[in-house]
Scaffold this motif. Structure first.
Motif, PDB file in Angstrom:
ATOM      1  N   ARG A  28       0.840  -1.188   0.000  1.00  0.00           N
ATOM      2  CA  ARG A  28       0.000   0.000   0.000  1.00  0.00           C
ATOM      3  C   ARG A  28       0.883   1.249   0.000  1.00  0.00           C
ATOM      4  NH1 ARG A  28      -4.761  -2.260   0.485  1.00  0.00           N
ATOM      5  NH2 ARG A  28      -5.014  -4.061   1.842  1.00  0.00           N
ATOM      6  N   LYS A  75      -9.738   1.936  -4.987  1.00  0.00           N
ATOM      7  CA  LYS A  75     -10.075   0.569  -5.391  1.00  0.00           C
ATOM      8  C   LYS A  75      -8.845  -0.289  -5.639  1.00  0.00           C
ATOM      9  CE  LYS A  75     -14.363   1.853  -7.789  1.00  0.00           C
ATOM     10  NZ  LYS A  75     -15.058   1.839  -9.118  1.00  0.00           N
ATOM     11  N   ASP A 117      -9.268  -6.355  -1.221  1.00  0.00           N
ATOM     12  CA  ASP A 117      -8.847  -5.090  -0.627  1.00  0.00           C
ATOM     13  C   ASP A 117      -7.474  -4.747  -1.194  1.00  0.00           C
ATOM     14  OD1 ASP A 117      -7.873  -4.025   2.699  1.00  0.00           O
ATOM     15  OD2 ASP A 117      -8.522  -2.871   0.973  1.00  0.00           O
ATOM     16  N   CYS A 118      -7.437  -3.990  -2.279  1.00  0.00           N
ATOM     17  CA  CYS A 118      -6.194  -3.721  -3.010  1.00  0.00           C
ATOM     18  C   CYS A 118      -5.833  -2.249  -3.050  1.00  0.00           C
ATOM     19  CB  CYS A 118      -6.305  -4.246  -4.446  1.00  0.00           C
ATOM     20  SG  CYS A 118      -6.870  -5.943  -4.607  1.00  0.00           S
ATOM     21  N   LEU A 155     -16.785  -3.681   1.628  1.00  0.00           N
ATOM     22  CA  LEU A 155     -15.436  -3.354   1.193  1.00  0.00           C
ATOM     23  C   LEU A 155     -15.210  -1.849   1.208  1.00  0.00           C
ATOM     24  CD1 LEU A 155     -12.867  -4.769   0.158  1.00  0.00           C
ATOM     25  CD2 LEU A 155     -13.706  -4.395  -2.156  1.00  0.00           C
ATOM     26  N   ARG A 156     -16.218  -1.091   0.804  1.00  0.00           N
ATOM     27  CA  ARG A 156     -16.088   0.363   0.820  1.00  0.00           C
ATOM     28  C   ARG A 156     -16.131   0.904   2.245  1.00  0.00           C
ATOM     29  NH1 ARG A 156     -20.575   4.741  -1.121  1.00  0.00           N
ATOM     30  NH2 ARG A 156     -21.281   4.327   0.995  1.00  0.00           N
ATOM     31  N   TYR A 203     -12.892  -0.750   4.449  1.00  0.00           N
ATOM     32  CA  TYR A 203     -11.509  -0.633   4.013  1.00  0.00           C
ATOM     33  C   TYR A 203     -11.236   0.636   3.202  1.00  0.00           C
ATOM     34  CZ  TYR A 203     -11.399  -5.539   5.358  1.00  0.00           C
ATOM     35  OH  TYR A 203     -11.491  -6.695   6.059  1.00  0.00           O
ATOM     36  N   MET A 204     -12.052   0.922   2.193  1.00  0.00           N
ATOM     37  CA  MET A 204     -11.743   2.044   1.307  1.00  0.00           C
ATOM     38  C   MET A 204     -11.992   3.388   1.976  1.00  0.00           C
ATOM     39  SD  MET A 204     -13.263   0.699  -2.322  1.00  0.00           S
ATOM     40  CE  MET A 204     -12.867  -0.939  -2.934  1.00  0.00           C
TER      41      MET A 204
END
Length: 224
Positions: free
Chosen positions: A61, A85, A97-98, A162-163, A166-167
């Motif tokens: 990251r 994303k 999760d990238c 996911l949003r 994590y995002m």
């Protein structure tokens, strides 16, 4: 041909043998490790291709710094959303999760084209009867300047766990020029380039050289 996916197989990090892929059914024919560490890449074997997956610490990251001064809200959001994303990475997976961290400064100096400062209305409901609230964009800029850009960016992401998990926490937006992330982004770090009016030329999301030379990247009238 049988199109069913074979089970997951985990490759040893330091194997003492060669992995042999049978051309008949594309299945691994040699010995594989039975208890792989959790950070290894996963090789998913199908009848036609092998799909690599990178869970755990294998996903690197990066922290990106964005200066929102005089940048159009929608165009800036289209630059930040793909970074959250992780679509700029070759290891991108829609269900994974990238993404990277994005720090935005000077969010109180964003720009709206046309008459959107007066015509654009933000609405929400308190949950009580008669609790519909609305606020024009110019008033929202005075009260909560970070909300304008955050609303545009999150609107470009799928509404799922996911949003939310994590995002969204990796998006840091600040109204002024200062931010508390000096350890990751010290003074002198270059900000992402401004989003151009047209997707052409040498624009590459601030991530180095262009991944491919296509008419979409260099423009129809430019040469590669």
């Amino acid at each position: 041909h049988n199109h069913k996916t074979q089970p997951f197989t985990y490759l040893s990090p330091t194997p003492t043998y060669h992995n042999i892929l049978s051309p008949s059914n594309l299945s691994i024919t040699n010995k594989i490790s039975t208890a792989p560490p959790p950070d290894l890449c996963v090789l998913l074997i199908t009848n036609h291709s092998a799909i690599m997956s990178f869970p755990g610490r294998a996903v690197q990251r990066t922290w990106h710094l964005v200066d929102a001064s005089s940048q159009t809200v929608g165009r800036l959001a289209t630059t930040i959303a793909p970074i959250l994303k992780g679509k700029h990475k070759p290891t991108f997976r829609p269900d994974g999760d990238c993404g990277d961290y994005v720090v935005v400064v000077n969010a109180d100096k964003v720009h709206f084209s046309g008459k959107k400062w007066n015509d654009k209305i933000y609405r929400w409901h308190t949950g009580y009867p008669g609790g519909l609230k609305e606020r024009p964009a110019k008033d929202m800029l005075d009260r909560k300047p970070e909300f304008i850009l955050k609303k545009a960016i999150l609107g470009m992401l799928y509404r799922n766990n996911l949003r939310q998990t994590y995002m969204e926490p990796r998006l840091k937006i600040y109204a002024g020029p200062d931010h508390p992330h000096k350890a990751q982004l010290p003074d002198g770090v270059d900000t992402l380039p401004l989003h151009p009016r047209k997707r052409k030329g040498s624009y590459h999301f601030g991530l180095g050289e262009k991944y491919s030379v296509t008419p979409y990247q260099v423009g129809l009238g430019d040469s590669a």
